[in-house]
Structures are given as structure tokens and as C-alpha cells.
Design an enzyme around this catalytic site. Structure first.
Site, PDB file in Angstrom:
ATOM      1  N   ASN A 134       0.808  -1.231   0.000  1.00  0.00           N
ATOM      2  CA  ASN A 134       0.000   0.000   0.000  1.00  0.00           C
ATOM      3  C   ASN A 134       0.838   1.278   0.000  1.00  0.00           C
ATOM      4  O   ASN A 134       0.277   2.370  -0.127  1.00  0.00           O
ATOM      5  CB  ASN A 134      -0.999   0.012   1.178  1.00  0.00           C
ATOM      6  CG  ASN A 134      -1.928  -1.174   1.132  1.00  0.00           C
ATOM      7  OD1 ASN A 134      -2.564  -1.397   0.102  1.00  0.00           O
ATOM      8  ND2 ASN A 134      -1.992  -1.961   2.198  1.00  0.00           N
ATOM      9  N   TYR A 150      -0.427   9.792   6.655  1.00  0.00           N
ATOM     10  CA  TYR A 150       0.843   9.532   5.974  1.00  0.00           C
ATOM     11  C   TYR A 150       1.397  10.738   5.205  1.00  0.00           C
ATOM     12  O   TYR A 150       2.488  10.647   4.645  1.00  0.00           O
ATOM     13  CB  TYR A 150       0.679   8.343   5.018  1.00  0.00           C
ATOM     14  CG  TYR A 150       0.311   7.065   5.737  1.00  0.00           C
ATOM     15  CD1 TYR A 150       1.190   6.491   6.652  1.00  0.00           C
ATOM     16  CD2 TYR A 150      -0.925   6.444   5.532  1.00  0.00           C
ATOM     17  CE1 TYR A 150       0.858   5.330   7.329  1.00  0.00           C
ATOM     18  CE2 TYR A 150      -1.268   5.283   6.204  1.00  0.00           C
ATOM     19  CZ  TYR A 150      -0.375   4.729   7.103  1.00  0.00           C
ATOM     20  OH  TYR A 150      -0.698   3.593   7.773  1.00  0.00           O
ATOM     21  N   ASN A 185      10.503  -0.331   5.295  1.00  0.00           N
ATOM     22  CA  ASN A 185       9.150   0.025   5.736  1.00  0.00           C
ATOM     23  C   ASN A 185       8.258  -1.101   5.252  1.00  0.00           C
ATOM     24  O   ASN A 185       7.843  -1.121   4.084  1.00  0.00           O
ATOM     25  CB  ASN A 185       8.702   1.370   5.164  1.00  0.00           C
ATOM     26  CG  ASN A 185       7.333   1.767   5.722  1.00  0.00           C
ATOM     27  OD1 ASN A 185       6.648   0.953   6.340  1.00  0.00           O
ATOM     28  ND2 ASN A 185       6.935   3.015   5.496  1.00  0.00           N
ATOM     29  N   ALA A 240       1.975  -2.957   6.608  1.00  0.00           N
ATOM     30  CA  ALA A 240       1.202  -3.802   7.516  1.00  0.00           C
ATOM     31  C   ALA A 240       1.872  -5.152   7.797  1.00  0.00           C
ATOM     32  O   ALA A 240       1.601  -5.779   8.835  1.00  0.00           O
ATOM     33  CB  ALA A 240      -0.199  -4.019   6.961  1.00  0.00           C
ATOM     34  N   GLU A 270      14.346  -0.463  10.730  1.00  0.00           N
ATOM     35  CA  GLU A 270      12.887  -0.478  10.568  1.00  0.00           C
ATOM     36  C   GLU A 270      12.394   0.961  10.494  1.00  0.00           C
ATOM     37  O   GLU A 270      12.791   1.803  11.306  1.00  0.00           O
ATOM     38  CB  GLU A 270      12.251  -1.194  11.767  1.00  0.00           C
ATOM     39  CG  GLU A 270      10.734  -1.174  11.715  1.00  0.00           C
ATOM     40  CD  GLU A 270      10.098  -1.867  12.921  1.00  0.00           C
ATOM     41  OE1 GLU A 270      10.819  -2.443  13.759  1.00  0.00           O
ATOM     42  OE2 GLU A 270       8.857  -1.803  13.021  1.00  0.00           O
ATOM     43  N   LEU A 309       6.455   5.824   8.473  1.00  0.00           N
ATOM     44  CA  LEU A 309       6.128   7.255   8.371  1.00  0.00           C
ATOM     45  C   LEU A 309       5.393   7.715   9.634  1.00  0.00           C
ATOM     46  O   LEU A 309       5.671   8.784  10.174  1.00  0.00           O
ATOM     47  CB  LEU A 309       5.235   7.505   7.154  1.00  0.00           C
ATOM     48  CG  LEU A 309       5.903   7.237   5.807  1.00  0.00           C
ATOM     49  CD1 LEU A 309       5.004   6.405   4.923  1.00  0.00           C
ATOM     50  CD2 LEU A 309       6.250   8.544   5.122  1.00  0.00           C
ATOM     51  N   ARG A 343      -0.801   4.742  17.584  1.00  0.00           N
ATOM     52  CA  ARG A 343      -1.964   4.360  16.773  1.00  0.00           C
ATOM     53  C   ARG A 343      -2.657   3.146  17.395  1.00  0.00           C
ATOM     54  O   ARG A 343      -2.507   2.890  18.572  1.00  0.00           O
ATOM     55  CB  ARG A 343      -1.499   4.115  15.332  1.00  0.00           C
ATOM     56  CG  ARG A 343      -0.892   5.381  14.702  1.00  0.00           C
ATOM     57  CD  ARG A 343      -0.500   5.170  13.257  1.00  0.00           C
ATOM     58  NE  ARG A 343      -1.668   4.856  12.440  1.00  0.00           N
ATOM     59  CZ  ARG A 343      -1.592   4.357  11.196  1.00  0.00           C
ATOM     60  NH1 ARG A 343      -0.403   4.139  10.638  1.00  0.00           N
ATOM     61  NH2 ARG A 343      -2.693   4.090  10.510  1.00  0.00           N
ATOM     62  N   ARG A 397      -0.958  -2.162  15.922  1.00  0.00           N
ATOM     63  CA  ARG A 397       0.261  -1.654  15.274  1.00  0.00           C
ATOM     64  C   ARG A 397       1.437  -1.539  16.251  1.00  0.00           C
ATOM     65  O   ARG A 397       2.542  -1.201  15.855  1.00  0.00           O
ATOM     66  CB  ARG A 397       0.002  -0.283  14.635  1.00  0.00           C
ATOM     67  CG  ARG A 397      -0.966  -0.322  13.484  1.00  0.00           C
ATOM     68  CD  ARG A 397      -1.084   1.029  12.805  1.00  0.00           C
ATOM     69  NE  ARG A 397      -2.362   1.152  12.133  1.00  0.00           N
ATOM     70  CZ  ARG A 397      -2.623   0.699  10.894  1.00  0.00           C
ATOM     71  NH1 ARG A 397      -1.690   0.138  10.176  1.00  0.00           N
ATOM     72  NH2 ARG A 397      -3.829   0.833  10.373  1.00  0.00           N
TER      73      ARG A 397
END
Ligand code: DQA
Length: 147
Positions: A11, A23, A74, A77, A98, A101, A107, A111
Site C-alpha cells: 500500500n 501519511y 518500511n 502492515a 525499521e 512514516l 496508533r 500496530r
């Protein structure tokens, strides 16, 4: 010259249009150009890639072993789901940063867990597109310290 793989997961090809409140409005192409400029000024080469497919990402991590000095990942998900990506990074032993953004810890709780963190040399999150520049600097510094 040192060479880094900057690998983006699912994505992230939609950056710029995808949830801009989370984002930002910078596209992945903008980020790719920014990384190329920044890497040049730091004297490193970068390969910039994106895939929506876990297996393709795993293949790219395997191939990085022979080619790249470090990886900036990155994983999107897949960060929160992929034991296979964790195993791939552990297997190749290429230092990996790792990157996210958004601040994944501010969140949803799903996550907060990352399969990447245990095998990463460090984590950068919450700085939007600028995080990519920070990650290039961090990887250069890490490699210098571990030369
Ligand atoms: C992300 C954070 C992940 O939780 C999410 O699934 C993404 C993007 C980030 O860059 O903030 O796709 O990795």
C-alpha cells in the site's frame, strides 16, 4: 561505495492519496527522488523498491545479502504480521533499520507489535517522509561504528 536497499511494503505505492492525514501528501516517487539526492550527498548508492507481495519482499531481502551493505525497511502492515519477513532479515544478517512514516505506537494497539523490531538494528517512526533521510543517516552512522 556503500549500497543500501530501501524496501517498501504493501500500500505504500499509494502514498500521497492514501490517508494523507496519517501519511502526508508526499508520494512514493517524491520519497524515491529525495532518497536518491540524500544518498548522493552522503556518498552511498540506493536501490529503492516497493512491493505489495510478501514473497517478493522476502526474495529482495535474500538478494540484498550479496549486493547491499544495509537495508531500510518500511514493511507496511506486514510489520505487524510477518514472521517470514523477520526470518528473512535474521537469515541474511544485513543490518536493517525499521522505518515507518507514522508513529505506530501512537496508533491502534495492533500496530504496537512489530515482527521486524527484534531483528532490526533500530527503529525510526513518526517523522513522515523525512524519516527516510533520517534512516539513511542512521544506517551510515551505524555502519561506521560497526566497521
Ligand atoms: C506504516 C505503518 C503500518 O502500520 C501501516 O500498515 C502502513 C504504513 C507507516 O509507514 O507508518 O502501511 O508502515
Amino acid at each position: 561505495m556503500q549500497s543500501f536497499l530501501i524496501l517498501n511494503g504493501p500500500n505504500l505505492n499509494l502514498l500521497g492519496q492514501r490517508q494523507p492525514e496519517v501519511y502526508g501528501r508526499t508520494t512514493l516517487e517524491d520519497i524515491r527522488d529525495m532518497c536518491a539526492d540524500h544518498a548522493k550527498s552522503c556518498g552511498v548508492e540506493v536501490e529503492f523498491a516497493q512491493s505489495n507481495h510478501e514473497g517478493v519482499m522476502i526474495d529482495m531481502i535474500h538478494q540484498a545479502k550479496a549486493v547491499h551493505d544495509g537495508i531500510i525497511l518500511n514493511a507496511g502492515a506486514y510489520t505487524h504480521t510477518s514472521v517470514a519477513l523477520q526470518d528473512a532479515i535474521a537469515s541474511v544478517e544485513v543490518p536493517t533499520i525499521e522505518l515507518h512514516l507514522s508513529n505506530i505506537h501512537a496508533r491502534e494497539t495492533f500496530r504496537h507489535h512489530s515482527y521486524i523490531s527484534p531483528v532490526a538494528v533500530g527503529l525510526i517512526c513518526g517523522f513522515g517522509a523525512n524519516g527516510y533521510r533520517l534512516a539513511i543517516d542512521a544506517l551510515c552512522g551505524w555502519l561506521e561504528e560497526h566497521a
